[in-house]
Write a protein that holds these residues in place. Structure first.
Motif, PDB file in Angstrom:
ATOM      1  N   LYS A 170       0.590  -1.591  -0.153  1.00 16.60           N
ATOM      2  CA  LYS A 170      -0.423  -0.287   0.087  1.00 16.60           C
ATOM      3  C   LYS A 170       0.864   1.118  -0.001  1.00 16.60           C
ATOM      4  O   LYS A 170       0.425   2.174  -0.953  1.00 16.60           O
ATOM      5  CB  LYS A 170      -0.942  -0.168   0.994  1.00 16.60           C
ATOM      6  N   LEU A 171       1.974   1.629   0.622  1.00 20.10           N
ATOM      7  CA  LEU A 171       2.828   2.453   0.924  1.00 20.10           C
ATOM      8  C   LEU A 171       3.820   2.475  -0.323  1.00 20.10           C
ATOM      9  O   LEU A 171       3.558   4.198  -0.923  1.00 20.10           O
ATOM     10  CB  LEU A 171       4.309   1.828   2.333  1.00 20.10           C
ATOM     11  N   ALA A 172       3.526   1.306  -1.303  1.00 22.01           N
ATOM     12  CA  ALA A 172       4.486   1.513  -2.401  1.00 22.01           C
ATOM     13  C   ALA A 172       3.557   2.329  -3.284  1.00 22.01           C
ATOM     14  O   ALA A 172       4.124   2.925  -4.363  1.00 22.01           O
ATOM     15  CB  ALA A 172       5.135   0.344  -2.830  1.00 22.01           C
ATOM     16  N   VAL A 173       2.532   1.536  -3.581  1.00 23.85           N
ATOM     17  CA  VAL A 173       1.382   2.487  -4.029  1.00 23.85           C
ATOM     18  C   VAL A 173       0.993   4.000  -4.300  1.00 23.85           C
ATOM     19  O   VAL A 173       0.957   4.714  -4.783  1.00 23.85           O
ATOM     20  CB  VAL A 173      -0.381   2.067  -3.941  1.00 23.85           C
ATOM     21  N   GLN A 174       0.938   4.236  -2.605  1.00 23.33           N
ATOM     22  CA  GLN A 174       0.862   6.280  -2.459  1.00 23.33           C
ATOM     23  C   GLN A 174       2.140   6.263  -2.645  1.00 23.33           C
ATOM     24  O   GLN A 174       2.733   7.938  -2.818  1.00 23.33           O
ATOM     25  CB  GLN A 174       1.208   5.987  -0.743  1.00 23.33           C
ATOM     26  N   GLU A 175       4.091   6.368  -2.256  1.00 26.30           N
ATOM     27  CA  GLU A 175       4.643   7.100  -3.056  1.00 26.30           C
ATOM     28  C   GLU A 175       5.051   6.863  -4.615  1.00 26.30           C
ATOM     29  O   GLU A 175       5.791   8.085  -4.874  1.00 26.30           O
ATOM     30  CB  GLU A 175       5.563   5.815  -2.656  1.00 26.30           C
ATOM     31  N   ALA A 176       4.139   5.579  -5.305  1.00 24.01           N
ATOM     32  CA  ALA A 176       4.503   6.875  -6.765  1.00 24.01           C
ATOM     33  C   ALA A 176       3.549   7.210  -7.576  1.00 24.01           C
ATOM     34  O   ALA A 176       3.386   7.693  -7.608  1.00 24.01           O
ATOM     35  CB  ALA A 176       4.014   4.556  -7.325  1.00 24.01           C
ATOM     36  N   GLU A 177       2.521   6.989  -6.470  1.00 23.47           N
ATOM     37  CA  GLU A 177       1.057   7.600  -6.525  1.00 23.47           C
ATOM     38  C   GLU A 177       1.625   9.392  -6.859  1.00 23.47           C
ATOM     39  O   GLU A 177       0.479  10.714  -6.561  1.00 23.47           O
ATOM     40  CB  GLU A 177      -0.005   7.495  -6.443  1.00 23.47           C
TER      41      GLU A 177
ATOM     42  N   GLU B 256      -5.008   0.224  -1.417  1.00 20.27           N
ATOM     43  CA  GLU B 256      -4.827  -1.351  -1.075  1.00 20.27           C
ATOM     44  C   GLU B 256      -4.916  -2.390  -2.407  1.00 20.27           C
ATOM     45  O   GLU B 256      -5.686  -2.359  -3.206  1.00 20.27           O
ATOM     46  CB  GLU B 256      -6.037  -2.119  -0.687  1.00 20.27           C
ATOM     47  N   ILE B 257      -3.920  -3.359  -2.285  1.00 20.98           N
ATOM     48  CA  ILE B 257      -4.049  -4.573  -3.086  1.00 20.98           C
ATOM     49  C   ILE B 257      -5.502  -5.103  -3.542  1.00 20.98           C
ATOM     50  O   ILE B 257      -5.400  -5.419  -2.494  1.00 20.98           O
ATOM     51  CB  ILE B 257      -3.235  -5.017  -2.451  1.00 20.98           C
TER      52      ILE B 257
ATOM     53  N   VAL C 297      -3.691   0.706  -9.647  1.00 21.59           N
ATOM     54  CA  VAL C 297      -4.476  -0.797  -8.182  1.00 21.59           C
ATOM     55  C   VAL C 297      -3.866  -2.150  -8.972  1.00 21.59           C
ATOM     56  O   VAL C 297      -4.152  -2.527 -10.140  1.00 21.59           O
ATOM     57  CB  VAL C 297      -5.442  -0.854  -9.311  1.00 21.59           C
ATOM     58  N   PRO C 298      -3.502  -2.865  -7.688  1.00 21.01           N
ATOM     59  CA  PRO C 298      -2.387  -4.038  -8.128  1.00 21.01           C
ATOM     60  C   PRO C 298      -4.050  -4.936  -7.306  1.00 21.01           C
ATOM     61  O   PRO C 298      -4.578  -4.737  -6.620  1.00 21.01           O
ATOM     62  CB  PRO C 298      -1.449  -4.307  -6.828  1.00 21.01           C
ATOM     63  N   TYR C 299      -3.700  -6.272  -8.186  1.00 25.18           N
ATOM     64  CA  TYR C 299      -4.343  -6.943  -8.018  1.00 25.18           C
ATOM     65  C   TYR C 299      -4.058  -8.649  -7.580  1.00 25.18           C
ATOM     66  O   TYR C 299      -3.289  -9.246  -8.794  1.00 25.18           O
ATOM     67  CB  TYR C 299      -4.715  -7.110  -9.085  1.00 25.18           C
ATOM     68  N   PHE C 300      -4.856  -9.143  -7.008  1.00 20.56           N
ATOM     69  CA  PHE C 300      -3.397 -10.589  -6.819  1.00 20.56           C
ATOM     70  C   PHE C 300      -4.294 -11.704  -6.869  1.00 20.56           C
ATOM     71  O   PHE C 300      -5.035 -11.891  -5.769  1.00 20.56           O
ATOM     72  CB  PHE C 300      -3.109 -10.178  -5.775  1.00 20.56           C
ATOM     73  N   ALA C 301      -4.819 -12.978  -7.449  1.00 22.98           N
ATOM     74  CA  ALA C 301      -5.305 -13.552  -7.473  1.00 22.98           C
ATOM     75  C   ALA C 301      -4.138 -15.354  -7.173  1.00 22.98           C
ATOM     76  O   ALA C 301      -3.650 -15.170  -8.201  1.00 22.98           O
ATOM     77  CB  ALA C 301      -6.082 -13.999  -8.776  1.00 22.98           C
ATOM     78  N   GLU C 302      -5.333 -16.162  -6.599  1.00 24.42           N
ATOM     79  CA  GLU C 302      -4.025 -17.587  -6.774  1.00 24.42           C
ATOM     80  C   GLU C 302      -3.393 -17.627  -7.667  1.00 24.42           C
ATOM     81  O   GLU C 302      -3.421 -18.722  -8.810  1.00 24.42           O
ATOM     82  CB  GLU C 302      -4.302 -18.624  -5.761  1.00 24.42           C
ATOM     83  N   ALA C 303      -5.330 -18.299  -8.809  1.00 19.07           N
ATOM     84  CA  ALA C 303      -4.951 -18.906  -9.957  1.00 19.07           C
ATOM     85  C   ALA C 303      -6.223 -18.256 -10.958  1.00 19.07           C
ATOM     86  O   ALA C 303      -7.279 -17.639  -9.752  1.00 19.07           O
ATOM     87  CB  ALA C 303      -5.915 -19.851 -10.340  1.00 19.07           C
ATOM     88  N   SER C 304      -6.543 -18.178 -11.950  1.00 21.99           N
ATOM     89  CA  SER C 304      -7.461 -17.524 -12.523  1.00 21.99           C
ATOM     90  C   SER C 304      -8.219 -17.738 -13.658  1.00 21.99           C
ATOM     91  O   SER C 304      -9.508 -18.218 -14.170  1.00 21.99           O
ATOM     92  CB  SER C 304      -6.929 -16.735 -14.301  1.00 21.99           C
ATOM     93  N   HIS C 305      -8.663 -19.465 -12.859  1.00 20.12           N
ATOM     94  CA  HIS C 305      -9.915 -20.990 -13.421  1.00 20.12           C
ATOM     95  C   HIS C 305      -9.174 -21.851 -12.564  1.00 20.12           C
ATOM     96  O   HIS C 305      -8.032 -22.053 -12.385  1.00 20.12           O
ATOM     97  CB  HIS C 305      -9.905 -20.348 -14.716  1.00 20.12           C
TER      98      HIS C 305
END
Length: 221
Positions: A17-24, A213-214, A32-40
């Motif tokens: 989250k802090l990395a997003v704030q630093e970049a912005e 947030e991720i 917007v980082p988005y994390f999924a264990e798998a896509s299907h």
């Protein structure tokens, strides 16, 4: 907290989250980082495993007949048993062992579902709702070890698609080396610097239009 708590500590999530704030702080882009264990879930490939298992069962019987016990008179029933047993094992093992299931899925199929899920996530998270269309989704699919960077139109018309390859590489290398958080943080900061490079500096009236947030993409397997 869902799937994120299985792979990231509270400290990890805070650092992302802090990395997003630093970049912005440097750019008008909304990352917007988005994390999924798998896509299907890939459960339809259990049947492909069954096909492979049936073939292996038949091949095993052939090899036993050719090089095995000479005193055993193989018949039609033996053939049926070996083929069906192999088919059953070929179905049931991938059904319960997701790693095995994923191993028999062709690369093209995994790529298709990752691309599809990334586009769905872009819409679900409403990346398009920034005032100047400067949102950017970083979609991470862990089990496939694939990453997609989807910029909205305000960014896509300025930043060449090929320039996002380094952002993808940083996360993929992090996943492979079991440094997921470090790879994601490095990629987010890289994206921020890339946007600045192409003139998308932060504006005086800039507002944080999307939360930092991720996102928890859950699991499909």
């Amino acid at each position: 907290m869902g799937i994120l708590s299985r792979y990231f500590s509270t400290t990890d999530l805070t650092e992302i989250k802090l990395a997003v704030q630093e970049a912005e702080k440097k750019t008008s882009g909304e990352i917007v980082p988005y994390f999924a264990e798998a896509s299907h879930h890939y459960k339809e490939w259990n049947w492909f495993g069954s096909f492979i298992g049936g073939g292996l069962g038949g091949s095993t019987l052939f090899l036993l007949d050719r090089f095995g016990f000479k005193g055993w008179d193989y018949g039609a029933l033996d053939s049926i048993v070996f083929v069906w047993l192999g088919a059953f094992m070929g179905f049931i093992l991938p059904y319960f062992l997701s790693s095995l299931r994923l191993a028999i899925v062709p690369f093209g199929a995994k790529k298709f579902f990752v691309n599809l899920k990334a586009k769905e996530a872009f819409l679900e998270e409403e990346i398009f709702r920034t005032s100047n269309r400067t949102g950017i989704l970083i979609y991470i699919s862990l089990r496939e070890k694939m990453v997609r960077v989807l910029p909205d139109t305000g960014i896509a018309k300025i930043v060449p698609q090929s320039d996002w390859e380094e952002a993808v590489r940083l996360i993929v290398e992090g996943m492979k080396s079991k440094q997921k958080k470090e790879g994601i943080v490095a990629s987010i900061l890289f994206c921020g610097n890339l946007l600045v490079k192409y003139g998308l500096q932060i504006q005086k009236d800039d507002k944080n239009e999307i939360s930092d947030e991720i996102r928890d993409g859950g699991t499909q397997l």
